[in-house]
Write an enzyme that holds these catalytic residues in place. Structure first.
Site, PDB file in Angstrom:
ATOM      1  N   GLY A  57      35.327   1.978  95.029  1.00 19.31           N
ATOM      2  CA  GLY A  57      36.671   1.792  94.483  1.00 19.31           C
ATOM      3  C   GLY A  57      37.634   1.370  95.567  1.00 19.31           C
ATOM      4  N   CYS A  84      29.893   4.101  98.512  1.00 18.02           N
ATOM      5  CA  CYS A  84      31.140   3.739  99.183  1.00 18.02           C
ATOM      6  C   CYS A  84      32.231   4.783  98.903  1.00 18.02           C
ATOM      7  CB  CYS A  84      31.546   2.327  98.771  1.00 18.02           C
ATOM      8  SG  CYS A  84      32.693   1.593  99.929  1.00 18.02           S
ATOM      9  N   TYR A  85      33.202   4.468  98.053  1.00 21.94           N
ATOM     10  CA  TYR A  85      34.212   5.465  97.699  1.00 21.94           C
ATOM     11  C   TYR A  85      33.529   6.738  97.195  1.00 21.94           C
ATOM     12  CZ  TYR A  85      38.384   7.532  95.490  1.00 21.94           C
ATOM     13  OH  TYR A  85      39.411   8.364  95.135  1.00 21.94           O
ATOM     14  N   HIS A 173      26.764  -1.060  99.755  1.00 22.12           N
ATOM     15  CA  HIS A 173      26.587  -1.333  98.321  1.00 22.12           C
ATOM     16  C   HIS A 173      25.157  -1.757  98.002  1.00 22.12           C
ATOM     17  CE1 HIS A 173      30.809  -1.012  97.088  1.00 22.12           C
ATOM     18  NE2 HIS A 173      31.066  -1.409  98.326  1.00 22.12           N
ATOM     19  N   GLU A 175      24.000  -2.291  95.108  1.00 20.17           N
ATOM     20  CA  GLU A 175      23.957  -3.047  93.853  1.00 20.17           C
ATOM     21  C   GLU A 175      24.127  -4.553  94.036  1.00 20.17           C
ATOM     22  OE1 GLU A 175      26.256  -1.057  94.950  1.00 20.17           O
ATOM     23  OE2 GLU A 175      28.284  -1.579  94.325  1.00 20.17           O
ATOM     24  N   ASP A 232      26.307 -14.683  71.149  1.00 23.32           N
ATOM     25  CA  ASP A 232      26.586 -13.324  70.679  1.00 23.32           C
ATOM     26  C   ASP A 232      26.532 -13.206  69.156  1.00 23.32           C
ATOM     27  OD1 ASP A 232      27.020 -13.124  73.339  1.00 23.32           O
ATOM     28  OD2 ASP A 232      29.198 -12.904  73.204  1.00 23.32           O
ATOM     29  N   LYS A 373      25.609  -9.230  78.691  1.00 24.18           N
ATOM     30  CA  LYS A 373      25.244 -10.578  78.239  1.00 24.18           C
ATOM     31  C   LYS A 373      23.764 -10.903  78.499  1.00 24.18           C
ATOM     32  CE  LYS A 373      26.906 -14.526  76.643  1.00 24.18           C
ATOM     33  NZ  LYS A 373      27.947 -14.698  75.619  1.00 24.18           N
TER      34      LYS A 373
END
Ligand code: XMP
Length: 517
Positions: A57, A84-85, A173, A175, A232, A373
């Site tokens: 964050g 992180c945060y 990170h 990710e 979608d 998505k």
């Protein structure tokens, strides 16, 4: 099998990467949800996670009013990973010390593995792994009971773990793609510590979603679905059709600002191939009448949005006793409202079918609300949707109306439609379609002088726009090969009478946007 038996809870402290954490977890076959950072203990208990991830964050844990999690996170009896945060918060809440702003770090770094535990259990002590750092504060002293399991040149506690409890923290990170082994770290945390089995697949999702839809809609209930031809709504329609068969009624509105062949394609696919009840409404004249003389982009959007609701409402009047309206809402739309974020400004109003359910007093069915998505695409493939539909580039609700700059007339729409068809064909032929976020033609309200044969021409200018992007929020102009540019330009000026000049847009977003209006 209950796909939702193994859930991971992600508390969102506002990082731009939070959705990425969720996508990585899902890619590993584990269902997860993103929730507000201060989710109360009772809600955490109800959610019953197998593990909790605290996101990064932008705030400093030392700043007044910065977000906190409920301390129950550490009493829930499940593994916790702070990123992180998240790591700084664990340190702060459990008695460590943070140094504010003194050791900012941004970019690639190397972490030396000190202990092969928890998320590092697939490594060996002494391994050096490349990671992505992006932080202002740094942990100076770990809380009691914690030890470093990884260090970098700049962070003595680049990775930390509790000595006896499954609590872990990363300063970096895992990710993002710039941490190449990040997925392995998340996998180790999920499969070894959280003890999940990875049962979240789109194949399984279909059975569960079908059951949920049947439960919501009941034995008799009928559902109306607005088909746009996009991914979608197509996937939502096929899923509903699988669940309730002919009790689904799709409506496709031809608003006159569609691309070449779009209506025929939708009809061929849904009616001929999938036998989905489909009603096509030819409302071209009606939309064009309303758009006559309008040049303001936002006005065009509002008119198209409003007219769509009116047409759709009329078309659904003769569908007896429909109580439900299907919408292809995706997970990112759902989490918009839960994240810890500052107010964002509206640059363009992107409402397409907004307002429909309220006005029509219909109950919403949103079978894709849990999906990202890429999962919707995977689901589409499972449901037999052809690849050209599954990997279709986004097309805006207001269609070609916002790609005809200035007044929208039948003649000008015809120009942009024909130019666009050439762009689509050539981009596909060059094998570039999937690499690009979007590629399309824009018609400018500009005429310029040209020469054709021995004749002077004074005709319209068309712009080719092709961008790469991950999510449409930012974008870069595509470095298309010159031969492709050449073919597109030559074909447009040769085949579309009325266009004598083609320009290529070399602006990225920001500061430009993807669409021109
Ligand atoms: P911009 O132009 O804002 O576009 O960079 C970002 C993405 O959103 C699409 N877009 C729209 N989609 N209704 C839509 O459904 C709209 O009014 C609209 N305006 C832009 C655009 O095509 C791109 O993918």
């Amino acid at each position: 099998m209950d796909l939702h038996a193994e859930k991971i809870l992600i508390l969102d402290f506002g990082s731009q990467y939070t959705q990425l954490i969720a996508r990585r977890v899902r890619e590993l076959g584990v269902y997860c949800e993103i929730h507000r950072p201060d989710l109360p203990a009772a809600d955490i208990r109800r959610f019953a996670p197998r593990g909790i991830i605290l996101s990064g964050g932008p705030a400093s844990v030392e700043a007044e009013g910065s977000p906190r999690c409920d301390p129950f996170v550490f009493d829930a009896g499940v593994p916790v990973l702070g990123i992180c945060y998240g790591l700084q918060l664990i340190s702060k809440l459990l008695g460590g010390r943070i140094d504010r702003g003194a050791h900012r770090e941004f970019g690639n770094a190397e972490v030396e593995v000190l202990a092969a535990r928890g998320p590092f259990s697939e490594f060996r002590p002494g391994d050096r792994v490349q990671v992505w750092m992006s932080h202002g504060d740094r942990v100076e002293e770990l809380p009691p009971g914690f030890e470093a399991i990884g260090r970098s040149g700049n962070s003595p506690f680049a990775a930390a773990a509790h000595q006896s409890k499954p609590f872990y923290g990363f300063q970096f990170h895992p990710e993002v793609v710039h941490t190449p082994q990040g997925k392995a770290m998340l996998r180790a945390f999920l499969f070894n510590d959280c003890k999940v089995t990875g049962s979240w697949t789109m194949k399984g999702f279909i059975d569960e979603a079908v059951a949920t839809i049947r439960r919501q809609v009941g034995e008799q209930g009928r559902v109306i679905c607005a088909l746009s031809g996009g991914v979608d709504s197509s996937v939502a329609a096929l899923l509903l059709h699988r669940a309730i068969g002919p009790r689904l009624q799709c409506i496709f509105v031809d608003n006159g600002v569609l691309r070449q062949g779009e209506r025929a394609q939708v009809e061929a696919l849904f009616v001929d191939r999938f036998h989905v009840p489909l009603k096509t409404v030819d409302a071209r004249a009606r939309f064009l009448e309303k758009l006559a003389g309008v040049t303001d982009p936002e006005k065009k959007r509002k008119i198209i949005g409003r007219e769509f609701i009116a047409v759709f409402e009329e078309a659904s009047r003769d569908i007896q006793d429909a109580e439900f309206l299907a919408q292809g809402t995706l997970y990112p739309d759902v989490i918009e409202s839960v994240s810890y974020k500052g107010p964002s400004v509206t640059i363009k109003s992107h409402h397409n079918v907004g307002g429909l359910p309220e006005q029509m007093k219909l109950k919403l069915v949103e079978p894709l609300r849990e999906l990202f998505k890429d999962e919707v695409r995977a689901l589409g493939r499972e449901l037999g949707l052809p690849e050209e539909m599954v990997s279709r580039q986004p097309f805006p609700g207001p269609g070609l109306a916002i790609r005809v700059l200035g007044e929208v007339t039948e003649a000008r729409l015809d120009l942009v439609r024909r130019a666009d068809a050439i762009v689509q064909e050539e981009i596909r032929a060059a094998g570039l379609y999937k690499e690009l976020w979007q590629a399309f033609a824009v018609l400018l309200p500009v005429q310029s002088v040209g020469v054709m044969g021995d004749e002077r021409t004074y005709e319209s200018t068309c712009v080719l726009r092709a961008v790469t992007s991950v999510d449409g929020m930012t974008a870069d102009w595509a470095r298309l090969p010159y031969p492709v540019l050449e073919r597109i330009s030559t074909r447009i000026t040769n085949e579309v009478r009325g266009i004598n000049r083609v320009a290529y847009d070399v602006s990225s977003k920001p500061p430009a946007t993807i669409e021109w209006e």
